[in-house]
Design a protein around this motif. Structure first.
Motif, PDB file in Angstrom:
ATOM      1  N   VAL A 194       0.861  -1.184   0.000  1.00  0.00           N
ATOM      2  CA  VAL A 194       0.000   0.000   0.000  1.00  0.00           C
ATOM      3  C   VAL A 194       0.898   1.236   0.000  1.00  0.00           C
ATOM      4  N   GLU A 195       0.322   2.388  -0.296  1.00  0.00           N
ATOM      5  CA  GLU A 195       1.099   3.622  -0.238  1.00  0.00           C
ATOM      6  C   GLU A 195       1.616   3.839   1.183  1.00  0.00           C
ATOM      7  N   GLY A 196       2.866   4.202   1.298  1.00  0.00           N
ATOM      8  CA  GLY A 196       3.464   4.460   2.605  1.00  0.00           C
ATOM      9  C   GLY A 196       4.144   3.260   3.234  1.00  0.00           C
ATOM     10  N   HIS A 197       4.087   2.105   2.591  1.00  0.00           N
ATOM     11  CA  HIS A 197       4.743   0.889   3.089  1.00  0.00           C
ATOM     12  C   HIS A 197       6.239   1.193   3.229  1.00  0.00           C
ATOM     13  N   THR A 198       6.714   1.099   4.450  1.00  0.00           N
ATOM     14  CA  THR A 198       8.073   1.523   4.786  1.00  0.00           C
ATOM     15  C   THR A 198       8.856   0.381   5.412  1.00  0.00           C
ATOM     16  N   LEU A 199      10.141   0.320   5.117  1.00  0.00           N
ATOM     17  CA  LEU A 199      11.041  -0.648   5.735  1.00  0.00           C
ATOM     18  C   LEU A 199      11.933   0.074   6.736  1.00  0.00           C
ATOM     19  N   VAL A 200      12.136  -0.542   7.883  1.00  0.00           N
ATOM     20  CA  VAL A 200      13.014  -0.010   8.922  1.00  0.00           C
ATOM     21  C   VAL A 200      14.090  -1.051   9.169  1.00  0.00           C
ATOM     22  N   ILE A 201      15.351  -0.606   9.067  1.00  0.00           N
ATOM     23  CA  ILE A 201      16.459  -1.557   9.185  1.00  0.00           C
ATOM     24  C   ILE A 201      17.534  -1.037  10.130  1.00  0.00           C
ATOM     25  N   PRO A 202      18.227  -1.960  10.792  1.00  0.00           N
ATOM     26  CA  PRO A 202      19.446  -1.540  11.494  1.00  0.00           C
ATOM     27  C   PRO A 202      20.547  -1.381  10.456  1.00  0.00           C
ATOM     28  N   VAL A 219       0.100  11.290   8.030  1.00  0.00           N
ATOM     29  CA  VAL A 219      -0.069  11.804   6.668  1.00  0.00           C
ATOM     30  C   VAL A 219      -0.631  10.807   5.650  1.00  0.00           C
ATOM     31  N   ILE A 220      -0.647   9.543   5.973  1.00  0.00           N
ATOM     32  CA  ILE A 220      -1.214   8.543   5.068  1.00  0.00           C
ATOM     33  C   ILE A 220      -2.568   8.131   5.629  1.00  0.00           C
ATOM     34  N   SER A 221      -3.592   8.185   4.812  1.00  0.00           N
ATOM     35  CA  SER A 221      -4.939   7.844   5.257  1.00  0.00           C
ATOM     36  C   SER A 221      -5.002   6.360   5.622  1.00  0.00           C
ATOM     37  N   CYS A 222      -5.114   6.101   6.929  1.00  0.00           N
ATOM     38  CA  CYS A 222      -5.178   4.715   7.395  1.00  0.00           C
ATOM     39  C   CYS A 222      -5.787   4.676   8.790  1.00  0.00           C
ATOM     40  N   LEU A 226      -2.689   0.525   7.366  1.00  0.00           N
ATOM     41  CA  LEU A 226      -3.790  -0.438   7.247  1.00  0.00           C
ATOM     42  C   LEU A 226      -5.158   0.235   7.291  1.00  0.00           C
ATOM     43  N   ASN A 227      -6.013  -0.169   6.374  1.00  0.00           N
ATOM     44  CA  ASN A 227      -7.434   0.174   6.434  1.00  0.00           C
ATOM     45  C   ASN A 227      -8.280  -1.083   6.519  1.00  0.00           C
ATOM     46  N   LYS A 228      -7.687  -2.197   6.106  1.00  0.00           N
ATOM     47  CA  LYS A 228      -8.347  -3.500   6.208  1.00  0.00           C
ATOM     48  C   LYS A 228      -7.267  -4.558   6.393  1.00  0.00           C
ATOM     49  N   MET A 229      -7.636  -5.698   6.935  1.00  0.00           N
ATOM     50  CA  MET A 229      -6.662  -6.752   7.214  1.00  0.00           C
ATOM     51  C   MET A 229      -5.889  -7.177   5.969  1.00  0.00           C
ATOM     52  N   ASP A 230      -6.557  -7.182   4.841  1.00  0.00           N
ATOM     53  CA  ASP A 230      -5.921  -7.652   3.610  1.00  0.00           C
ATOM     54  C   ASP A 230      -4.789  -6.737   3.141  1.00  0.00           C
ATOM     55  N   ASP A 231      -4.708  -5.516   3.687  1.00  0.00           N
ATOM     56  CA  ASP A 231      -3.617  -4.613   3.313  1.00  0.00           C
ATOM     57  C   ASP A 231      -2.248  -5.179   3.697  1.00  0.00           C
ATOM     58  N   MET A 232      -2.233  -6.126   4.638  1.00  0.00           N
ATOM     59  CA  MET A 232      -0.975  -6.696   5.089  1.00  0.00           C
ATOM     60  C   MET A 232      -0.751  -8.111   4.544  1.00  0.00           C
ATOM     61  N   THR A 235       5.236  10.870  -1.600  1.00  0.00           N
ATOM     62  CA  THR A 235       4.968  10.116  -0.373  1.00  0.00           C
ATOM     63  C   THR A 235       6.127  10.280   0.601  1.00  0.00           C
ATOM     64  N   GLN A 236       7.343  10.175   0.087  1.00  0.00           N
ATOM     65  CA  GLN A 236       8.543  10.352   0.923  1.00  0.00           C
ATOM     66  C   GLN A 236       8.511  11.708   1.618  1.00  0.00           C
ATOM     67  N   ASN A 237       8.260  12.760   0.864  1.00  0.00           N
ATOM     68  CA  ASN A 237       8.246  14.107   1.439  1.00  0.00           C
ATOM     69  C   ASN A 237       7.122  14.296   2.441  1.00  0.00           C
ATOM     70  N   LEU A 238       5.956  13.741   2.156  1.00  0.00           N
ATOM     71  CA  LEU A 238       4.839  13.819   3.103  1.00  0.00           C
ATOM     72  C   LEU A 238       5.233  13.240   4.465  1.00  0.00           C
ATOM     73  N   ILE A 239       5.779  12.036   4.432  1.00  0.00           N
ATOM     74  CA  ILE A 239       6.134  11.344   5.677  1.00  0.00           C
ATOM     75  C   ILE A 239       7.336  12.008   6.344  1.00  0.00           C
ATOM     76  N   LYS A 240       8.353  12.243   5.561  1.00  0.00           N
ATOM     77  CA  LYS A 240       9.606  12.788   6.081  1.00  0.00           C
ATOM     78  C   LYS A 240       9.389  14.139   6.763  1.00  0.00           C
ATOM     79  N   ASN A 241       8.519  14.952   6.200  1.00  0.00           N
ATOM     80  CA  ASN A 241       8.307  16.305   6.713  1.00  0.00           C
ATOM     81  C   ASN A 241       7.135  16.419   7.690  1.00  0.00           C
TER      82      ASN A 241
END
Length: 129
Positions: A34-42, A74-77, A99-105, A122-128
């Motif tokens: 979905v839009e905004g799906h982000t990865l977080v890593i060490p 900033v992401i509609s969820c 997530l807006n519904k279980m199937d989003d994952m 999307t990057q700028n929306l979240i980042k800022n």
């Protein structure tokens, strides 16, 4: 072990970065569910998330929490879900998925395709946020 994430950390491959500090990096998944799906890593390469030391593990999830709150602003969820799968890339990572519904994952869903401009928006929306 060098992975695609190591190359992103080293700046060898571009990424749509959302947040970064000396130990962790968050960036948009280029094959999102979905839009905004982000990865977080060490930044320290480690294959399995539960092999990370206790303090670093806590810090990783604290960093992910900060990023998730930015996404939710900033992401509609209804909420931001979290998944640790780790089969795609042998480098510990967290998926933050609006997530807006279980199937989003559902990782068996077709992945979305966005233009470079859409990713940057999307990057700028979240980042800022």
């Amino acid at each position: 072990m060098e992975t695609i994430f190591t190359k992103i950390i080293n700046g060898e491959i571009p990424a749509y970065k959302i947040a970064e500090n000396e130990n962790f990096l968050a960036f948009l998944d280029v094959s999102p569910l979905v839009e905004g799906h982000t990865l977080v890593i060490p930044k320290k390469a480690m294959d399995k998330i539960f092999d990370i030391g206790t303090e670093e593990f806590k810090d990783l999830f604290g960093f992910a929490q900060t990023v998730a709150k930015k996404i939710e602003k900033v992401i509609s969820c209804k909420r931001v879900g979290l998944a640790v799968v780790g089969l795609e890339v042998p480098h510990a990572h967290i998926h933050l998925i609006p997530l807006n519904k279980m199937d989003d994952m559902n990782f068996q869903n077709d992945r979305l395709k966005f233009s470079d401009e859409e990713f940057k928006d999307t990057q700028n929306l979240i980042k800022n946020s």
